[in-house]
Design an enzyme around this catalytic site. Structure first.
Site, PDB file in Angstrom:
ATOM      1  N   HIS A 186     -53.542  42.732 -11.041  1.00 33.76           N
ATOM      2  CA  HIS A 186     -53.865  41.168 -11.595  1.00 33.76           C
ATOM      3  C   HIS A 186     -52.661  40.869 -12.626  1.00 33.76           C
ATOM      4  O   HIS A 186     -52.236  39.912 -12.663  1.00 33.76           O
ATOM      5  CB  HIS A 186     -55.121  40.779 -11.766  1.00 33.76           C
ATOM      6  CG  HIS A 186     -56.195  40.890 -10.528  1.00 33.76           C
ATOM      7  ND1 HIS A 186     -57.298  40.812 -10.456  1.00 33.76           N
ATOM      8  CD2 HIS A 186     -55.733  40.651  -9.166  1.00 33.76           C
ATOM      9  CE1 HIS A 186     -57.960  40.705  -9.276  1.00 33.76           C
ATOM     10  NE2 HIS A 186     -56.888  40.385  -8.581  1.00 33.76           N
ATOM     11  N   ARG A 293     -46.582  39.766   9.338  1.00 37.14           N
ATOM     12  CA  ARG A 293     -47.105  40.931   9.546  1.00 37.14           C
ATOM     13  C   ARG A 293     -48.607  40.604   9.957  1.00 37.14           C
ATOM     14  O   ARG A 293     -49.340  40.679   9.002  1.00 37.14           O
ATOM     15  CB  ARG A 293     -46.778  41.862   8.574  1.00 37.14           C
ATOM     16  CG  ARG A 293     -45.298  42.196   8.188  1.00 37.14           C
ATOM     17  CD  ARG A 293     -45.384  43.358   6.989  1.00 37.14           C
ATOM     18  NE  ARG A 293     -43.788  44.057   7.068  1.00 37.14           N
ATOM     19  CZ  ARG A 293     -43.068  44.047   6.269  1.00 37.14           C
ATOM     20  NH1 ARG A 293     -42.996  42.727   5.441  1.00 37.14           N
ATOM     21  NH2 ARG A 293     -41.989  44.734   6.578  1.00 37.14           N
ATOM     22  N   GLU A 428     -35.873  48.085  16.261  1.00 34.55           N
ATOM     23  CA  GLU A 428     -36.213  49.054  15.175  1.00 34.55           C
ATOM     24  C   GLU A 428     -36.215  50.512  15.909  1.00 34.55           C
ATOM     25  O   GLU A 428     -36.625  51.542  15.017  1.00 34.55           O
ATOM     26  CB  GLU A 428     -37.598  48.662  14.418  1.00 34.55           C
ATOM     27  CG  GLU A 428     -38.581  48.394  15.312  1.00 34.55           C
ATOM     28  CD  GLU A 428     -39.742  47.944  14.466  1.00 34.55           C
ATOM     29  OE1 GLU A 428     -39.834  48.003  13.389  1.00 34.55           O
ATOM     30  OE2 GLU A 428     -40.876  47.593  15.119  1.00 34.55           O
ATOM     31  N   ASP A 452     -37.660  50.618   9.832  1.00 35.12           N
ATOM     32  CA  ASP A 452     -37.821  51.551  10.801  1.00 35.12           C
ATOM     33  C   ASP A 452     -36.772  52.157  11.564  1.00 35.12           C
ATOM     34  O   ASP A 452     -36.661  53.307  11.663  1.00 35.12           O
ATOM     35  CB  ASP A 452     -38.952  51.206  11.949  1.00 35.12           C
ATOM     36  CG  ASP A 452     -40.238  51.336  11.598  1.00 35.12           C
ATOM     37  OD1 ASP A 452     -40.511  52.454  10.895  1.00 35.12           O
ATOM     38  OD2 ASP A 452     -41.170  50.413  11.629  1.00 35.12           O
ATOM     39  N   ARG A 462     -40.128  57.507   6.383  1.00 35.41           N
ATOM     40  CA  ARG A 462     -39.818  56.696   5.232  1.00 35.41           C
ATOM     41  C   ARG A 462     -40.362  56.658   4.206  1.00 35.41           C
ATOM     42  O   ARG A 462     -40.123  56.217   3.191  1.00 35.41           O
ATOM     43  CB  ARG A 462     -39.623  54.956   6.108  1.00 35.41           C
ATOM     44  CG  ARG A 462     -41.023  54.921   6.510  1.00 35.41           C
ATOM     45  CD  ARG A 462     -40.945  53.437   7.272  1.00 35.41           C
ATOM     46  NE  ARG A 462     -41.218  52.115   6.531  1.00 35.41           N
ATOM     47  CZ  ARG A 462     -41.560  50.938   7.266  1.00 35.41           C
ATOM     48  NH1 ARG A 462     -41.053  50.892   8.451  1.00 35.41           N
ATOM     49  NH2 ARG A 462     -41.989  49.975   6.438  1.00 35.41           N
ATOM     50  N   CYS A 499     -35.253  41.308   9.583  1.00 36.67           N
ATOM     51  CA  CYS A 499     -36.424  41.289   8.735  1.00 36.67           C
ATOM     52  C   CYS A 499     -36.662  42.261   7.771  1.00 36.67           C
ATOM     53  O   CYS A 499     -37.701  42.585   7.256  1.00 36.67           O
ATOM     54  CB  CYS A 499     -37.764  40.737   9.663  1.00 36.67           C
ATOM     55  SG  CYS A 499     -38.060  41.771  10.871  1.00 36.67           S
TER      56      CYS A 499
END
Ligand code: PEP
Ligand code: MG
Length: 568
Positions: A186, A293, A428, A452, A462, A499
């Site tokens: 936060h 997503r 990807e 990817d 990754r 993307c």
């Protein structure tokens, strides 16, 4: 120099004010006058609610409704009968109010902090904030007044709670440093909303500094300097000026189309995880959603979202974007994204395993539910369906077959949908790249997932730090793959977007212009930066650079040449 997490961009230089944590000491004693103790407890709860509601209202006005939700969440939690009820029960049993507050809060903190989900773990820190506030009220402890610190103050605290952050006066606080908290905590969210540079999770910082020390907070790089040498300070004063100038320059790109220096239009979309993020995309001037997503919908609720729940979420995103494209990626789980309630098998090689479209085609009921929700929501905006991790033509054909069955069913039952809803795929994997010409005949559009694509092309996990030195989109193999995919899409006459994170990389952008990418999808906060960089390159200049780059044989040479040519 000390390192931490880069939580809010920008450079702050100023004088330190350490927010000292008061020791919340009390003697845990048996209570005889239960009614009086309950009244004392209730008075503390009432004050807490009153103060928190006032702070939430203040944040709503000064910062925004989304940020105020954090404190409103505290009000909901303390009003929850389970929480205050448990505390009352302990007082009834003769415990003092302080012990009751501490024991119940600690029980909830223990429960939430063990959960896998980031949002649930965040609850633990909310409850810890509530605990500290209630104990301070019961013990009559007053905090320093953050709202009246001097201009140019760098706040240093163990943790900056939402209640502390709510008192910050943006014109006086030049930077924030804390010992705990991550990018999604936060304090990070509020610091970003206030546009105050912040570096979080700097170990032991509260003991390493003292009031009035000079500090530099580099919230972009995640580093701080305490009492810096003269030359570091003067370099940073220049850097700060440049940053401020750049931010002002970026504001000029608000509301403008995305065009190259020679006037060619491209689309600049946003990546989002929840329908609420679509608002952020609009605020940041995104021209559409290039990647929604959808797996976050499946992760949040603890159960498979129903067709109606998904429909509502997709419709909300479509309506927020008001006719602009919303590309929703179908469930991309497996690999590093687990959804515990699905009970997926542990695999030896999860990144090469039963994931994404493979899982979906093997679990048709779940997949059809999602596709139905997407097709239904297409009646409310420009929704497009995107398939992740495609490796062969059969996969896209199988998904298109499911979509056409759904359309037939909707036609038969008079359910509205966009008859022209497009089905595209992410490119990807090396396999998809190598058969991009075949896939382009089946797909309505491509979107290159460089995160990817880099992983699979380089055979590098990754998330593995030991091999991270190989994980670069600027490796010649990855660049060749990207160029090839765009060429295949262009030859087939379908749009090609990107993307993956590389779409917003200032070094990558001229190459993408040269290759002919027509849609860039980036994190909403990077929209203006990407638009600015795109505006600086003409196709001719980009082509000349790409010609040179594509003949270089190592990643380091490529990055060095791109840095030299960069127009920042
Ligand atoms: C990608 O792989 O580039 C991508 C955008 O998807 P994710 O990061 O969600 O795997
Ligand atoms: Mg991916």
């Amino acid at each position: 120099m000390l390192k931490g997490i880069a939580a809010s961009r920008g450079i702050g230089i100023g004088s330190i004010c350490v927010i000292v944590e008061h020791e919340l000491k009390y003697e845990s004693k048996k209570i005889t006058d239960i009614d009086a103790e309950k009244a004392r407890f209730q008075a503390a709860v009432d004050s807490f609610k009153e103060e928190t509601a006032a702070m939430a209202e203040d944040i709503r006005k000064r910062i925004g409704p989304k940020e105020a939700e954090i404190l409103e969440g505290h009000l909901v939690m303390i009003s929850d009968p389970t929480m205050s009820g448990e505390m009352s029960k302990m007082i009834d049993a003769g415990q003092c109010a302080e012990s009751a507050v501490e024991a119940v809060c600690d029980m909830f903190i223990g429960m939430f902090s063990k959960m896998d989900d980031d949002m649930m773990r965040q609850r633990a820190s909310d409850i810890s904030d509530i605990k500290v506030s209630l104990l301070k009220l019961l013990l009559g402890i007053k905090d320093i007044d953050i709202s009246s610190v001097a201009p140019g103050t760098i706040l240093v605290a163990k943790d900056l709670t939402p209640s502390m952050t709510s008192q910050i006066n943006k014109s006086n606080v030049a930077g924030i440093i804390t010992e705990v908290g991550g990018k999604t905590s936060h304090s990070a969210i509020l610091a970003r909303a206030l546009e105050i540079p912040a570096v979080l999770s700097v170990p032991d910082v509260t003991t390493l500094v003292k009031d009035k020390d000079t500090a530099i907070v580099d919230g972009t790089e995640g580093i701080i300097y305490i009492n810096p040498e003269g030359d570091v300070l003067s370099q940073y004063i220049i850097k700060r000026e440049e940053y401020i100038k750049k931010q002002a320059e970026l504001k000029n790109f608000l509301g403008k189309p995305t065009v190259t220096a020679d006037g060619e239009n491209v689309e600049l979309f946003c990546n989002i995880g929840t329908p609420k993020d679509a608002k952020k995309a609009v605020e940041c001037d995104g021209e559409g959603i290039g990647l929604f997503r959808s797996e976050f919908l499946f992760m949040e609720g603890g159960h498979l979202p129903t067709e109606d729940e998904q429909f509502t979420a997709y419709k909300e995103a479509a309506e927020t974007m008001n006719g602009k494209p919303v590309i929703i990626r179908t469930l991309d789980i497996g690999g590093d994204k687990d959804i515990p309630y699905l009970g997926m098998k542990k695999e030896e090689n999860p990144f090469l395993g039963y994931r994404a479209v493979r899982y979906c085609l093997g679990n048709k009921d779940t997949y059809i539910t999602q596709l139905r929700a997407m097709v239904r929501a297409s009646a409310f905006g420009k929704i497009k369906i995107m398939i992740p991790l495609v490796t062969c033509v059969d996969e896209i054909r199988a998904v298109k077959e499911l979509v056409s069955e759904i359309k037939k069913d909707f036609d038969a039952n008079g359910i509205n949908y966009d008859k022209d809803i497009e089905v595209g795929c992410m490119i990807e994997t090396p396999s998809a790249s190598l058969i991009a010409d075949f896939l382009a005949k089946e797909a309505d559009f491509f979107s290159i997932g460089t995160n990817d694509l880099t992983q699979y092309t380089m055979s590098v996990d990754r998330g593995n730090a030991d091999v991270a030195y190989l994980y670069s989109t600027f490796q010649p193999s990855v660049l060749r793959s990207i160029k090839h995919i765009i060429e295949c899409g262009r030859k087939a006459g379908i749009p090609v977007g990107m993307c993956g994170e590389a779409a917003a990389d200032p070094l990558m952008i001229p190459l993408l212009i040269a290759f002919g990418l027509t849609e860039y999808s980036v994190n909403p906060v990077l929209v203006l930066t990407a638009r600015c960089i795109i505006s600086k390159w003409s196709k001719k200049e980009a082509d000349e650079l790409a010609e040179k780059i594509m003949n270089l044989t190592t990643e380091s040479e490529i990055v060095a040449a791109l840095k030299e040519a960069a127009k920042e």
